[in-house]
Design a protein around this motif. Structure first.
Motif, PDB file in Angstrom:
ATOM      1  N   LYS A 118      -1.184   2.758  -8.540  1.00 45.57           N
ATOM      2  CA  LYS A 118      -0.643   1.629  -9.039  1.00 45.57           C
ATOM      3  C   LYS A 118      -0.896   0.396  -8.644  1.00 45.57           C
ATOM      4  CE  LYS A 118       3.528   3.762  -8.502  1.00 45.57           C
ATOM      5  NZ  LYS A 118       3.173   4.934  -7.790  1.00 45.57           N
ATOM      6  N   ARG A 132       1.194  -3.103  -4.274  1.00 43.66           N
ATOM      7  CA  ARG A 132       1.158  -3.980  -3.059  1.00 43.66           C
ATOM      8  C   ARG A 132       0.226  -5.157  -3.337  1.00 43.66           C
ATOM      9  NH1 ARG A 132       2.146   0.981  -2.779  1.00 43.66           N
ATOM     10  NH2 ARG A 132       3.746   1.879  -1.463  1.00 43.66           N
ATOM     11  N   HIS A 168      -2.351   0.931   2.752  1.00 47.02           N
ATOM     12  CA  HIS A 168      -1.521   1.882   2.162  1.00 47.02           C
ATOM     13  C   HIS A 168      -2.416   3.151   1.842  1.00 47.02           C
ATOM     14  CE1 HIS A 168       0.771   3.501  -0.935  1.00 47.02           C
ATOM     15  NE2 HIS A 168       0.026   3.463  -2.028  1.00 47.02           N
TER      16      HIS A 168
HETATM   17  C1  GRG Z   1       0.654   8.183   8.052  1.00 43.58           C
HETATM   18  C2  GRG Z   1       1.066   6.200   9.480  1.00 43.58           C
HETATM   19  C3  GRG Z   1       1.367   7.136   8.543  1.00 43.58           C
HETATM   20  C4  GRG Z   1       2.293   6.675   7.546  1.00 43.58           C
HETATM   21  C5  GRG Z   1       2.457   7.329   6.383  1.00 43.58           C
HETATM   22  C6  GRG Z   1       3.776   5.097   3.792  1.00 43.58           C
HETATM   23  C7  GRG Z   1       3.674   6.453   4.309  1.00 43.58           C
HETATM   24  C8  GRG Z   1       3.772   6.667   5.743  1.00 43.58           C
HETATM   25  C9  GRG Z   1       3.363   7.554   3.705  1.00 43.58           C
HETATM   26  C10 GRG Z   1       3.007   7.587   2.423  1.00 43.58           C
HETATM   27  C11 GRG Z   1       3.837   8.692   1.691  1.00 43.58           C
HETATM   28  C12 GRG Z   1       5.075   8.296   1.172  1.00 43.58           C
HETATM   29  C13 GRG Z   1       5.871   9.223   0.099  1.00 43.58           C
HETATM   30  C14 GRG Z   1       5.669   7.074   1.421  1.00 43.58           C
HETATM   31  C15 GRG Z   1       6.483   6.385   0.576  1.00 43.58           C
HETATM   32  C16 GRG Z   1       6.076   5.147   0.238  1.00 43.58           C
HETATM   33  C17 GRG Z   1       5.523   5.535  -1.220  1.00 43.58           C
HETATM   34  C18 GRG Z   1       6.375   5.732  -2.404  1.00 43.58           C
HETATM   35  C19 GRG Z   1       4.236   5.839  -1.282  1.00 43.58           C
HETATM   36  C20 GRG Z   1       3.457   6.056  -2.519  1.00 43.58           C
HETATM   37  O1  GRG Z   1       3.227   4.660  -2.846  1.00 43.58           O
HETATM   38  P1  GRG Z   1       3.012   4.475  -4.545  1.00 43.58           P
HETATM   39  O2  GRG Z   1       3.751   5.041  -5.476  1.00 43.58           O
HETATM   40  O3  GRG Z   1       1.375   5.041  -4.514  1.00 43.58           O
HETATM   41  O4  GRG Z   1       2.628   3.010  -4.450  1.00 43.58           O
HETATM   42  P2  GRG Z   1       0.059   4.798  -5.361  1.00 43.58           P
HETATM   43  O5  GRG Z   1      -0.599   6.130  -5.457  1.00 43.58           O
HETATM   44  O6  GRG Z   1       0.475   4.489  -6.678  1.00 43.58           O
HETATM   45  O7  GRG Z   1      -0.461   3.914  -4.555  1.00 43.58           O
END
Ligand code: GRG
Length: 301
Positions: free
Chosen positions: A50, A53, A82
């Motif tokens: 998406k 950020r 990200h």
């Molecule tokens: C491994 C150091 C390390 C960190 C991992 C942020 C995170 C920490 C993991 C990502 C997985 C996750 C479910 C995180 C919660 C934040 C989140 C909703 C991420 C998904 O972001 P979107 O929805 O994804 O912006 P797209 O694919 O649209 O960029």
């Protein structure tokens, strides 16, 4: 606020295309050695995410009247961090997921070692961009502060720390305050970084405006995650582009599992109102930020 969906949607599309071009330019070409590593980096970053950020970096810059060229580098850098976090989060040692952004996860498409290296290299590339991009602010102190913010907010006292809390919480009962602390670090810290990147790119910014934007960022950082938890229950794998029900499968504490679905929806709506309230010192120049806050709690993927 006068909502003109069409205008705002086309603005956001424009920002998405802009950051996609910037990312494409900064990422090493697939033809360069080591070819597999560069392929994996491009595969993960250029997948259809998406770009939430970078959109926040551009929207804040636009609200502050900053030339978007000045924030291309910061917007790309935060998306690289990200993307690295998503690659590592999907690894067998973490969530062990095989679907991301509607495609095979990086370690499935390539292999685990390449995926780990792609994440590492993207993290390094983000800092290279921040220190190297010639179109960014000419204020060296502001540039250094961006490096400081990104390292702090993506490290053990930010995103990586939030991930550690998340992994330790699997199967354990968390209360709502503990859950919020986890998300403030895991998701919220990087979202705050986006707003601060734009603020640091301004030639001058009054303290009350900086505080208002930071308070907006904190509210939407949490509302984004509440909605993410809701979608894990109510969404579909096809729309989400990642496995629906993943939190339940991994026995992770979420807003719906702790306070229920309806209270989670109310929480998201309340955070949206808080975000709007934070922006009250701005006029219509911040409408795009108000629109993004509404989108965060209404989104279906
Ligand atoms: C491994 C150091 C390390 C960190 C991992 C942020 C995170 C920490 C993991 C990502 C997985 C996750 C479910 C995180 C919660 C934040 C989140 C909703 C991420 C998904 O972001 P979107 O929805 O994804 O912006 P797209 O694919 O649209 O960029």
């Amino acid at each position: 606020m006068k909502i003109d969906t069409e205008i705002f949607d086309s603005l956001l599309l424009n920002y998405q295309q802009r950051v996609n071009r910037t990312l494409d330019n900064w990422l090493p070409a697939e033809a360069f050695n080591p070819i597999e590593l560069h392929k994996a980096m491009r595969y993960a970053v250029l997948a259809p995410g998406k770009r939430v950020r970078p959109l926040l970096v551009y929207a804040t810059a636009s609200a502050l009247g900053i030339d978007l060229e000045r924030v291309d580098g910061p917007a790309a850098a935060v998306e690289m961090i990200h993307a690295y976090s998503l690659i590592h989060d999907d690894l067998p040692a973490m969530d062990d997921d095989d679907l991301r952004r509607g495609r095979a996860t990086c370690h499935i498409k390539f292999d685990e070692a390449t995926a780990i290296l792609a994440g590492d290299a993207l993290q390094a590339l983000a800092f290279y961009v921040l220190s190297h991009d010639s179109k960014m602010t000419d204020n060296c102190v502001a540039r250094l502060e961006m490096v400081e913010k990104l390292s702090l907010f993506s490290g053990s006292r930010g995103m990586a720390g939030g991930q550690a809390i998340d992994l330790a919480a699997v199967g354990k009962p968390l209360n709502i305050a503990e859950l919020e602390t986890m998300h403030i670090h895991k998701t919220g810290a990087l979202i705050r970084t986006c707003i601060q990147f734009a603020a640091l790119s301004a030639k001058t910014l009054a303290d009350d405006k900086f505080k208002a934007l930071d308070s907006y960022a904190k509210a939407i950082g949490l509302s984004f995650q509440v909605q993410d938890d809701i979608l894990d229950v109510t969404g579909s794998t096809e729309t989400l582009g990642k496995p629906q029900g993943s939190d339940i499968k991994h026995n992770k504490p979420t807003f719906p599992s702790i306070i229920g679905l309806q209270a989670s929806r109310e929480k998201a709506a309340e955070l949206h109102q808080q975000a709007l309230h934070s922006l009250s010192i701005f006029n219509e120049e911040a409408d795009i930020l108000r629109y993004i806050s509404a989108w965060f709690v209404e989104r279906t993927h």
